[in-house]
Design a protein around this motif. Structure first.
Motif, PDB file in Angstrom:
ATOM      1  N   THR A 245       1.126  -1.259  -0.187  1.00 50.64           N
ATOM      2  CA  THR A 245      -0.081  -0.245   0.365  1.00 50.64           C
ATOM      3  C   THR A 245       0.797   1.251  -0.355  1.00 50.64           C
ATOM      4  O   THR A 245       1.868   1.290   0.919  1.00 50.64           O
ATOM      5  CB  THR A 245      -0.858  -0.060   1.389  1.00 50.64           C
TER       6      THR A 245
ATOM      7  N   ARG B   7     -10.533   2.623   0.367  1.00 48.02           N
ATOM      8  CA  ARG B   7      -9.204   2.642   1.094  1.00 48.02           C
ATOM      9  C   ARG B   7      -9.758   2.436   2.492  1.00 48.02           C
ATOM     10  O   ARG B   7     -11.414   2.383   2.874  1.00 48.02           O
ATOM     11  CB  ARG B   7      -9.384   4.490   1.739  1.00 48.02           C
TER      12      ARG B   7
ATOM     13  N   GLN C 189      -9.273   0.306   6.751  1.00 44.45           N
ATOM     14  CA  GLN C 189      -8.009  -0.637   7.291  1.00 44.45           C
ATOM     15  C   GLN C 189      -8.668  -1.960   8.183  1.00 44.45           C
ATOM     16  O   GLN C 189     -10.335  -2.248   7.899  1.00 44.45           O
ATOM     17  CB  GLN C 189      -8.242   0.301   9.109  1.00 44.45           C
TER      18      GLN C 189
ATOM     19  N   PRO D 257      -5.626  -2.476  15.752  1.00 45.95           N
ATOM     20  CA  PRO D 257      -5.120  -2.602  13.495  1.00 45.95           C
ATOM     21  C   PRO D 257      -4.486  -3.732  13.959  1.00 45.95           C
ATOM     22  O   PRO D 257      -3.845  -4.327  15.105  1.00 45.95           O
ATOM     23  CB  PRO D 257      -4.557  -1.094  14.102  1.00 45.95           C
TER      24      PRO D 257
ATOM     25  N   ALA E 262      -0.559  -4.311   3.781  1.00 40.81           N
ATOM     26  CA  ALA E 262      -1.374  -3.318   4.020  1.00 40.81           C
ATOM     27  C   ALA E 262      -0.023  -3.120   5.522  1.00 40.81           C
ATOM     28  O   ALA E 262       0.965  -3.710   5.104  1.00 40.81           O
ATOM     29  CB  ALA E 262      -2.877  -3.288   5.315  1.00 40.81           C
TER      30      ALA E 262
ATOM     31  N   GLU F  87      -0.057  -0.232  10.908  1.00 47.32           N
ATOM     32  CA  GLU F  87      -1.388   0.256  11.262  1.00 47.32           C
ATOM     33  C   GLU F  87      -2.623  -1.077  10.437  1.00 47.32           C
ATOM     34  O   GLU F  87      -3.481  -0.578  10.626  1.00 47.32           O
ATOM     35  CB  GLU F  87      -1.590   1.614  11.846  1.00 47.32           C
TER      36      GLU F  87
ATOM     37  N   ARG G   5      -3.508  -0.370   7.178  1.00 46.84           N
ATOM     38  CA  ARG G   5      -4.472   0.339   6.488  1.00 46.84           C
ATOM     39  C   ARG G   5      -4.085   0.577   4.991  1.00 46.84           C
ATOM     40  O   ARG G   5      -2.737  -0.074   4.958  1.00 46.84           O
ATOM     41  CB  ARG G   5      -3.889   1.752   7.024  1.00 46.84           C
TER      42      ARG G   5
ATOM     43  N   GLU H  14      -4.715   1.134   0.463  1.00 45.91           N
ATOM     44  CA  GLU H  14      -5.472   2.226  -0.466  1.00 45.91           C
ATOM     45  C   GLU H  14      -5.092   1.423  -1.750  1.00 45.91           C
ATOM     46  O   GLU H  14      -3.809   1.262  -2.000  1.00 45.91           O
ATOM     47  CB  GLU H  14      -5.123   3.525  -0.501  1.00 45.91           C
TER      48      GLU H  14
ATOM     49  N   THR I 146     -14.686   4.370   1.017  1.00 45.12           N
ATOM     50  CA  THR I 146     -13.447   3.357   3.072  1.00 45.12           C
ATOM     51  C   THR I 146     -14.576   2.715   2.890  1.00 45.12           C
ATOM     52  O   THR I 146     -15.932   2.513   3.441  1.00 45.12           O
ATOM     53  CB  THR I 146     -13.266   4.219   3.272  1.00 45.12           C
TER      54      THR I 146
ATOM     55  N   ASP J 250     -13.740  -0.783   5.904  1.00 48.01           N
ATOM     56  CA  ASP J 250     -12.410  -1.287   6.744  1.00 48.01           C
ATOM     57  C   ASP J 250     -13.071  -2.982   6.897  1.00 48.01           C
ATOM     58  O   ASP J 250     -14.615  -3.393   6.673  1.00 48.01           O
ATOM     59  CB  ASP J 250     -12.889  -0.924   7.892  1.00 48.01           C
TER      60      ASP J 250
END
Ligand code: BEZ
Ligand code: FE
Length: 298
Positions: free
Chosen positions: A135, A153, A155, A163, A198, A201, A203, A205, A290, A292
């Motif tokens: 990412t 995006r 998480q 996370p 990722a 954390e 995360r 994109e 977004t 998650d």
């Protein structure tokens, strides 16, 4: 200038040869070949639990007998069914047919014992071993790839909200015509497929394009049944994902698009309301969204 990820993705496209299947029906046969190469295929076999086989086979045959009796099925209809079943096998369409009409029921049973992000069917078009990206990542795409650019995006966390560092998102999708690389002609292998790691954390994109609805091939026996029954052959546009991390149960899911066609009439009955994205227009012709993911312990 392409990023390192983009260069890696382009190199992967450049070095692989594209599929040669010339017809829509071949995507069913390619799905069979693909399934044969999986670990699930190698390890599949009749269970040695005789009582379980007896219960399932008896119930299945009983349901078939009941349909024949209730609907007074005739000999010509019985022979037509035999012929159609042979056609499905000879056309290599069993994985396609079963993933369209049966997998959702198996997935719904599996989901009864799951927490975390809601799953749905895998379908027949997953291909392992795609290009590895980190990412922020851009999926491999043709230089002139049509479609609305989409920045996706989010998480990945565990069920406590912590996370999950370095979670992996294996993503694949159809193009703006509704075709999958590896199963349709003239699309480079690996197109719109990637395995994205990722950050620390959890995360991520992922830059891609918004896919189009998918149409079950109409020129094979699965399509023949759909048309003979007067149904439609469409699935709503979707992204496929396998989201994984060490020690966590891998989530197999799909994400759909609010307002899209066939959301309420998916031929594969795999849409769940929790899985519908609602991207916003950024203003430059692209969209962003977004979403998650929550992974439960394995
Ligand atoms: C798909 O998700 O693309 C799919 C699912 C079931 C059958 C065919 C395609
Ligand atoms: Fe799909």
């Amino acid at each position: 200038m392409p990023t390192t990820d983009e260069a890696v993705a382009q190199a992967a496209l450049d070095t692989q040869t594209g599929p040669t299947s010339p017809t829509a029906a071949d995507s069913g046969a390619s799905a069979s070949a693909s399934f044969r190469s999986t670990e699930q295929y190698s390890s599949a076999g009749l269970t040695t639990d005789t009582a379980r086989v007896d219960a399932l086979a008896r119930a299945l045959l009983g349901a078939v007998h009941q349909v024949i009796s209730d609907h007074e099925v005739t000999y010509p209809e019985f022979q037509a069914a035999k012929k159609w079943l042979m056609d499905v096998g000879e056309g290599g369409e069993w994985p396609l047919f079963l993933d369209v009409f049966v997998e959702h029921a198996v997935e719904e049973v599996a989901a009864r014992k799951q927490t975390g992000t809601v799953g749905t069917i895998l379908g027949p078009y997953y291909l392992p071993g795609q290009v590895q990206l980190t990412t922020p990542a851009t999926l491999p795409a043709r230089p002139d790839e049509a479609g609305t650019p989409l920045a996706f995006r989010g998480q990945v966390t565990d069920t406590t909200g912590a996370p999950v560092p370095g979670a992996v998102l294996d993503i694949w999708q159809a193009d703006e015509q509704g075709y999958y690389s590896g199963f349709a002609p003239d699309i480079p292998a690996g197109n719109l497929r990637g395995v994205v790691t990722a950050d620390v954390e959890g995360r991520f994109e992922i830059r891609t394009i918004q896919p189009a609805p998918y149409q079950v091939p109409t020129d094979g026996p699965t399509g023949a049944l759909i048309s003979a029954a007067g149904w439609h052959p469409w699935r709503p546009a979707h992204l496929h994902l396998l989201v994984s991390a060490p020690g966590r149960r891998t989530v197999t899911t799909q994400l759909y698009f609010a307002g899209g066609e066939y959301l309420d009439s998916d031929v594969a009955e795999a849409v769940k309301p929790e899985l519908v994205l609602d991207p916003t227009d950024v203003g430059d012709g692209s969209r962003e969204v977004t979403y998650d993911f929550v992974l439960e312990d394995a």
